[in-house]
Motif scaffolding. Structure first.
Motif, PDB file in Angstrom:
ATOM      1  N   ALA A   1       0.826  -1.207   0.000  1.00 59.27           N
ATOM      2  CA  ALA A   1       0.000   0.000   0.000  1.00 59.27           C
ATOM      3  C   ALA A   1       0.860   1.256   0.000  1.00 59.27           C
ATOM      4  CB  ALA A   1      -0.926  -0.005   1.219  1.00 59.27           C
ATOM      5  N   ALA A   2       1.956   1.233   0.760  1.00 61.02           N
ATOM      6  CA  ALA A   2       2.824   2.404   0.872  1.00 61.02           C
ATOM      7  C   ALA A   2       4.039   2.340  -0.045  1.00 61.02           C
ATOM      8  CB  ALA A   2       3.298   2.551   2.323  1.00 61.02           C
ATOM      9  N   GLY A   3       4.409   1.132  -0.489  1.00 63.40           N
ATOM     10  CA  GLY A   3       5.662   0.995  -1.232  1.00 63.40           C
ATOM     11  C   GLY A   3       6.845   1.337  -0.352  1.00 63.40           C
ATOM     12  N   ALA A   4       6.705   1.052   0.938  1.00 61.10           N
ATOM     13  CA  ALA A   4       7.725   1.423   1.918  1.00 61.10           C
ATOM     14  C   ALA A   4       7.818   0.340   2.981  1.00 61.10           C
ATOM     15  CB  ALA A   4       7.373   2.768   2.570  1.00 61.10           C
ATOM     16  N   PRO A   5       8.952   0.272   3.688  1.00 64.37           N
ATOM     17  CA  PRO A   5       9.089  -0.714   4.766  1.00 64.37           C
ATOM     18  C   PRO A   5       8.361  -0.266   6.026  1.00 64.37           C
ATOM     19  CG  PRO A   5      11.074   0.603   4.621  1.00 64.37           C
ATOM     20  CD  PRO A   5      10.195   1.030   3.475  1.00 64.37           C
ATOM     21  N   SER A   6       8.194  -1.176   6.951  1.00 66.21           N
ATOM     22  CA  SER A   6       7.515  -0.858   8.210  1.00 66.21           C
ATOM     23  C   SER A   6       8.177   0.298   8.936  1.00 66.21           C
ATOM     24  CB  SER A   6       7.504  -2.100   9.114  1.00 66.21           C
ATOM     25  OG  SER A   6       6.724  -3.128   8.569  1.00 66.21           O
ATOM     26  N   GLU A   7       9.507   0.370   8.847  1.00 69.31           N
ATOM     27  CA  GLU A   7      10.252   1.406   9.570  1.00 69.31           C
ATOM     28  C   GLU A   7       9.872   2.811   9.133  1.00 69.31           C
ATOM     29  OE1 GLU A   7      12.446  -2.411   9.700  1.00 69.31           O
ATOM     30  OE2 GLU A   7      11.526  -1.231   8.093  1.00 69.31           O
ATOM     31  N   VAL A   8       9.334   2.947   7.923  1.00 67.72           N
ATOM     32  CA  VAL A   8       8.878   4.244   7.419  1.00 67.72           C
ATOM     33  C   VAL A   8       7.380   4.410   7.640  1.00 67.72           C
ATOM     34  CG1 VAL A   8       8.555   5.626   5.326  1.00 67.72           C
ATOM     35  CG2 VAL A   8      10.724   4.462   5.731  1.00 67.72           C
ATOM     36  N   ILE A   9       6.613   3.351   7.439  1.00 70.47           N
ATOM     37  CA  ILE A   9       5.157   3.423   7.603  1.00 70.47           C
ATOM     38  C   ILE A   9       4.783   3.850   9.013  1.00 70.47           C
ATOM     39  CG2 ILE A   9       3.021   2.068   7.550  1.00 70.47           C
ATOM     40  CD1 ILE A   9       4.423   0.317   5.397  1.00 70.47           C
ATOM     41  N   THR A  10       5.571   3.450  10.004  1.00 70.12           N
ATOM     42  CA  THR A  10       5.253   3.795  11.391  1.00 70.12           C
ATOM     43  C   THR A  10       5.424   5.290  11.681  1.00 70.12           C
ATOM     44  OG1 THR A  10       7.479   2.944  11.916  1.00 70.12           O
ATOM     45  CG2 THR A  10       5.609   1.538  12.454  1.00 70.12           C
ATOM     46  N   ARG A  11       5.924   6.058  10.708  1.00 69.01           N
ATOM     47  CA  ARG A  11       5.901   7.513  10.866  1.00 69.01           C
ATOM     48  C   ARG A  11       4.470   8.018  10.976  1.00 69.01           C
ATOM     49  NH1 ARG A  11      10.380   8.942   6.126  1.00 69.01           N
ATOM     50  NH2 ARG A  11      12.242   8.393   7.359  1.00 69.01           N
ATOM     51  N   ALA A  12       3.549   7.310  10.340  1.00 69.25           N
ATOM     52  CA  ALA A  12       2.138   7.695  10.427  1.00 69.25           C
ATOM     53  C   ALA A  12       1.616   7.573  11.848  1.00 69.25           C
ATOM     54  CB  ALA A  12       1.308   6.825   9.483  1.00 69.25           C
ATOM     55  N   MET A  13       2.182   6.665  12.634  1.00 67.43           N
ATOM     56  CA  MET A  13       1.726   6.444  14.005  1.00 67.43           C
ATOM     57  C   MET A  13       2.437   7.323  15.022  1.00 67.43           C
ATOM     58  SD  MET A  13       1.966   2.621  12.946  1.00 67.43           S
ATOM     59  CE  MET A  13       1.671   3.010  11.203  1.00 67.43           C
ATOM     60  N   PHE A  14       3.730   7.572  14.797  1.00 65.21           N
ATOM     61  CA  PHE A  14       4.535   8.229  15.832  1.00 65.21           C
ATOM     62  C   PHE A  14       5.110   9.576  15.415  1.00 65.21           C
ATOM     63  CE2 PHE A  14       4.922   3.591  16.490  1.00 65.21           C
ATOM     64  CZ  PHE A  14       4.273   3.511  17.714  1.00 65.21           C
ATOM     65  N   GLY A  15       4.952   9.953  14.155  1.00 64.88           N
ATOM     66  CA  GLY A  15       5.560  11.196  13.697  1.00 64.88           C
ATOM     67  C   GLY A  15       7.006  10.970  13.279  1.00 64.88           C
ATOM     68  N   ILE A  16       7.577  11.937  12.584  1.00 63.56           N
ATOM     69  CA  ILE A  16       8.935  11.784  12.057  1.00 63.56           C
ATOM     70  C   ILE A  16       9.951  11.587  13.178  1.00 63.56           C
ATOM     71  CG2 ILE A  16      10.762  12.867  10.693  1.00 63.56           C
ATOM     72  CD1 ILE A  16       8.284  11.991   9.091  1.00 63.56           C
ATOM     73  N   ARG A  17       9.941  12.458  14.159  1.00 62.66           N
ATOM     74  CA  ARG A  17      10.908  12.351  15.261  1.00 62.66           C
ATOM     75  C   ARG A  17      10.541  11.224  16.222  1.00 62.66           C
ATOM     76  NH1 ARG A  17      11.752  18.806  16.717  1.00 62.66           N
ATOM     77  NH2 ARG A  17      13.412  19.207  15.164  1.00 62.66           N
ATOM     78  N   GLY A  18       9.274  11.095  16.534  1.00 64.63           N
ATOM     79  CA  GLY A  18       8.853  10.028  17.442  1.00 64.63           C
ATOM     80  C   GLY A  18       9.183   8.663  16.881  1.00 64.63           C
ATOM     81  N   ASN A  19       9.095   8.529  15.573  1.00 66.13           N
ATOM     82  CA  ASN A  19       9.383   7.244  14.950  1.00 66.13           C
ATOM     83  C   ASN A  19      10.863   6.905  14.995  1.00 66.13           C
ATOM     84  OD1 ASN A  19       8.324   4.936  13.499  1.00 66.13           O
ATOM     85  ND2 ASN A  19       9.453   5.707  11.728  1.00 66.13           N
ATOM     86  N   ARG A  20      11.719   7.905  15.068  1.00 71.85           N
ATOM     87  CA  ARG A  20      13.149   7.622  15.203  1.00 71.85           C
ATOM     88  C   ARG A  20      13.428   6.926  16.534  1.00 71.85           C
ATOM     89  NH1 ARG A  20      15.324  13.451  12.838  1.00 71.85           N
ATOM     90  NH2 ARG A  20      14.757  13.022  10.651  1.00 71.85           N
ATOM     91  N   VAL A  21      12.748   7.363  17.578  1.00 74.13           N
ATOM     92  CA  VAL A  21      12.890   6.707  18.882  1.00 74.13           C
ATOM     93  C   VAL A  21      12.306   5.295  18.811  1.00 74.13           C
ATOM     94  CG1 VAL A  21      12.280   6.802  21.319  1.00 74.13           C
ATOM     95  CG2 VAL A  21      12.810   8.917  20.078  1.00 74.13           C
ATOM     96  N   ASN A  22      11.147   5.175  18.193  1.00 73.27           N
ATOM     97  CA  ASN A  22      10.513   3.864  18.037  1.00 73.27           C
ATOM     98  C   ASN A  22      11.434   2.895  17.302  1.00 73.27           C
ATOM     99  OD1 ASN A  22       8.200   1.918  17.762  1.00 73.27           O
ATOM    100  ND2 ASN A  22       8.434   2.447  15.603  1.00 73.27           N
ATOM    101  N   ASN A  23      12.060   3.353  16.229  1.00 73.63           N
ATOM    102  CA  ASN A  23      12.961   2.487  15.468  1.00 73.63           C
ATOM    103  C   ASN A  23      14.242   2.165  16.222  1.00 73.63           C
ATOM    104  OD1 ASN A  23      11.974   1.693  12.751  1.00 73.63           O
ATOM    105  ND2 ASN A  23      11.672   3.890  12.509  1.00 73.63           N
ATOM    106  N   ALA A  24      14.702   3.093  17.028  1.00 73.51           N
ATOM    107  CA  ALA A  24      15.929   2.848  17.788  1.00 73.51           C
ATOM    108  C   ALA A  24      15.729   1.725  18.800  1.00 73.51           C
ATOM    109  CB  ALA A  24      16.369   4.124  18.506  1.00 73.51           C
ATOM    110  N   VAL A  25      14.532   1.673  19.404  1.00 75.66           N
ATOM    111  CA  VAL A  25      14.268   0.684  20.451  1.00 75.66           C
ATOM    112  C   VAL A  25      13.612  -0.570  19.881  1.00 75.66           C
ATOM    113  CG1 VAL A  25      13.097   0.262  22.637  1.00 75.66           C
ATOM    114  CG2 VAL A  25      14.077   2.507  22.173  1.00 75.66           C
ATOM    115  N   VAL A  26      12.412  -0.410  19.314  1.00 82.03           N
ATOM    116  CA  VAL A  26      11.668  -1.561  18.813  1.00 82.03           C
ATOM    117  C   VAL A  26      12.321  -2.144  17.569  1.00 82.03           C
ATOM    118  CG1 VAL A  26       9.437  -2.347  17.932  1.00 82.03           C
ATOM    119  CG2 VAL A  26       9.521  -0.665  19.772  1.00 82.03           C
ATOM    120  N   GLY A  27      12.799  -1.261  16.686  1.00 88.52           N
ATOM    121  CA  GLY A  27      13.347  -1.728  15.421  1.00 88.52           C
ATOM    122  C   GLY A  27      14.772  -2.233  15.490  1.00 88.52           C
TER     123      GLY A  27
END
Length: 481
Positions: A101-127
Motif C-alpha cells: 500500500a505504501a511501497g515502503a518498509p515498516s520502519e517508514v510506515i510507522t511515521r504515520a503512528m509516531f511522527g517523524i521524530r517520534g518514529n526515530r525513537v521507536n525504530n531505535a528501540v523496537v526496530g
C-alpha cells in the motif's frame, strides 16, 4: 531531507528518477528505506510463504516446545498453548499488507503512528535494539549446534575455533541481508524445502518415541496452572510479535496485490512451521530430556542423521537472522543515520556478533539477555497493536511519497515531529503490560493475581484502545495523513 540514501547501483542517475533499478537476486539491493516506485514492483503474494516458512523452522522453536513440558504442562496443554501463541502470526500478516500500500518498509510506515521524530525513537528501540538482541540469541543457538558439528569432525572447540565458527555463520547471514530482498525471495524456497525434508525425518524419529498420554507426576492445577499457561502463550507469542517489520518483505509487491493473500501467505508461512516445530519439541520432551535438546534428540535420531540435523539447525537460524539483519539495517537508516542499507546491515551484524561472542565466551550475559527479551513482549505487544490499529483506521491507505517527507511542513510531522496519539498509546500499553508482568520482576497486578502474567493481552488491548480513541478525537485519519 531524507534520513538515508539508496545503495549505489550501476546505472542509477538520481534517487528520484524512474529508471533506477532495484536489483535482482545475486545483486545488492539498490533501495533502502526510500519509496519503491510502482514500475519496480513485481511478484505474487504466495512467494511470501517460503520467506516466512524458512525463517521459522528453527532450533529455538524446538527449545520452546520442549520448555512447555518442562514447565509442568501435559502434552495436550502444551499443544494448545503452541497453537494459541502462534495465532499472533495473524497480526504479522495484517502488518504485511501495509508494505504494498505504501511501497515502503515498516520502519517508514510507522511515521504515520509516531511522527517523524517520534518514529526515530521507536525504530531505535523496537526496530534496532530488540532486533540486535534477537540476532545475538539466534546466532548463539546456531553457534551451539555448529560447535557440536565441528567437534564431531575431531576438531577441539577452543576459544579460537568457536570465534571462527561464530564469524563464519554471521558472515553467511549478513551476506544474505546485504544482497537483500530479491536474494531472500530466491533463496528461501529451496531453504524451506530442504528444512522441511530434514524435519520430516526428525518428526518420524520423535513420534516413534512420543508418549501421547504424557502427564507430569504432579499435574498443575488452579492459579498455578493458569500462570504457566499464560507464560507459555507469552513465550510462544514473542516470536510472531517480534516481527513488527513484515512490510519490509512485502513492499515490492504491486499496490494492487490482494491484501487478503498477502496477510494469509505471511501468517501461514509463520504459523504452520512454528506450530510443527514447537510441537516436535513438546513431543520429544515426553520421551527424552529436553533440558539439553541436542543431546536429548541425539538419543532418538539415527546416528548418521545427527550431523545433518545439526547442519539444518544452523541453516534455519541463518534464514531467520538474515531477515532480522535486513530489517535492523532499515531501522538504523530510519533512526536518521545517512548510511547505505548494505553498510547498516553490516553494522548491525557487528553489534550482534560482539554481543554473541561476549555471551558465549566471556560470561553468562546471554542468559540475562534471554530474560530481558521475555520483558520485550511488554513493548512489542503494544507496538504491534498500535500499528495494526492504524492500518484498520486508515483502511490500509498510505501515501508512500508523503511518508518520505521528513520536513517540518510534511503531513507526518504532527506536533514538533511527534504524533502524541501514538506516543501516548504506546506508553499507556507498555505501562499496562509492566503492571501485569511476572518475569524478572512481578508487577502489582500480577502479584495481586497470584503470579498470573496478563502483560500480553493488557498491553495490546490498552494501546489499541487508546490509539483508536486519541486518533478519532483528532478526526479519523484521511489518506496520506
Amino acid at each position: 531531507m531524507a534520513s538515508t540514501i539508496p545503495d549505489p547501483h550501476e546505472g542509477i542517475r538520481d534517487a528520484h528518477t524512474k529508471e533506477r533499478p532495484s536489483g535482482g537476486a545475486g545483486r545488492i539491493e539498490a533501495h533502502g528505506i526510500d519509496h519503491i516506485p510502482e514500475h519496480e514492483r513485481h511478484g505474487r503474494p504466495r512467494r511470501l510463504f517460503a520467506v516466512w516458512a524458512a525463517a521459522n523452522v528453527t532450533y529455538l522453536s524446538l527449545v520452546i516446545g520442549g520448555a512447555l513440558i518442562l514447565m509442568g504442562l501435559t502434552l495436550a496443554q502444551a499443544l494448545a498453548v503452541i497453537v494459541v501463541g502462534n495465532l499472533f502470526w495473524g497480526l504479522t500478516g495484517l502488518l504485511a499488507i501495509s508494505g504494498p500500500a505504501a511501497g515502503a518498509p515498516s520502519e517508514v510506515i510507522t511515521r504515520a503512528m509516531f511522527g517523524i521524530r517520534g518514529n526515530r525513537v521507536n525504530n531505535a528501540v523496537v526496530g534496532w535494539m530488540i532486533s540486535v538482541c534477537y540476532f545475538a540469541l539466534n546466532l548463539a543457538a546456531a553457534a551451539t549446534a555448529a560447535f557440536s558439528l565441528v567437534e564431531q569432525t575431531g576438531v577441539t572447540g577452543t576459544t579460537g575455533v568457536k570465534t571462527v565458527v561464530v564469524l563464519v555463520i554471521a558472515a553467511l547471514t549478513l551476506a544474505i541481508g546485504v544482497y537483500g530482498h530479491a536474494t531472500i525471495v530466491k533463496l528461501y524456497l529451496p531453504i524451506t524445502l530442504a528444512l522441511t525434508a530434514v524435519f520430516a525425518v526428525v518428526a518420524v524419529a520423535v513420534l516413534r518415541h512420543t508418549d501421547f498420554a504424557y502427564a507430569p507426576a504432579a499435574p498443575l492445577t488452579g492459579t498455578e496452572l493458569w500462570a504457566v499457561l499464560l507464560a507459555g502463550v507469552t513465550l510462544v507469542g514473542a516470536g510472531p510479535l517480534s516481527y513488527t517489520t513484515s512490510a519490509d518483505f512485502s513492499r515490492y509487491l504491486p499496490r494492487t496485490a490482494s491484501a487478503k493473500a498477502i496477510a494469509g501467505w505471511t501468517a501461514l508461512g509463520g504459523f504452520l512451521p512454528s506450530v510443527a516445530v514447537c510441537s516436535l519439541g513438546a513431543f520429544a520432551a515426553t520421551a527424552v530430556d529436553m533440558t539439553d535438546p541436542q543431546a536429548g534428540l541425539r538419543t532418538v535420531l539415527p546416528g548418521w542423521f545427527h550431523p545433518v540435523f545439526l547442519l539444518a539447525l544452523v541453516l534455519g537460524t541463518i534464514a531467520i537472522n538474515a531477515l532480522t539483519a535486513y530489517s535492523a539495517g532499515l531501522a538504523l537508516q530510519a533512526v536518521g543515520l545517512r548510511i547505505r542499507r548494505s553498510l547498516s546491515v553490516l553494522a548491525d551484524g557487528a553489534a550482534a556478533v560482539s554481543l554473541t561472542l561476549y555471551g558465549l565466551l566471556v560470561s553468562d550475559f546471554l542468559d540475562t539477555v534471554g530474560n530481558v527479551l521475555q520483558l520485550t513482549v511488554a513493548l512489542l505487544g503494544p507496538a504491534v497493536a498500535v500499528y495494526a490499529t492504524d492500518i484498520l483506521l486508515r483502511r490500509n491507505r498510505y501515501d508512500g511519497p508523503a511518508l518520505a517527507d521528513e520536513t517540518p511542513g510534511g503531513p507526518f510531522w504532527y506536533t514538533a515531529g511527534v504524533n502524541t496519539a501514538g506516543a501516548l498509546a504506546l506508553g499507556g500499553g507498555v505501562t499496562a503490560a509492566a503492571l501485569c508482568v511476572d518475569t524478572l520482576y512481578t508487577g502489582p497486578v500480577a502479584q495481586a493475581l497470584g503470579g498470573l502474567d496478563l502483560s500480553l493481552p493488557a498491553g495490546i488491548v490498552v494501546s489499541s484502545a487508546l490509539y483508536a480513541i486519541l486518533m478519532r478525537s483528532k478526526g479519523l485519519p484521511r489518506e496520506g495523513e
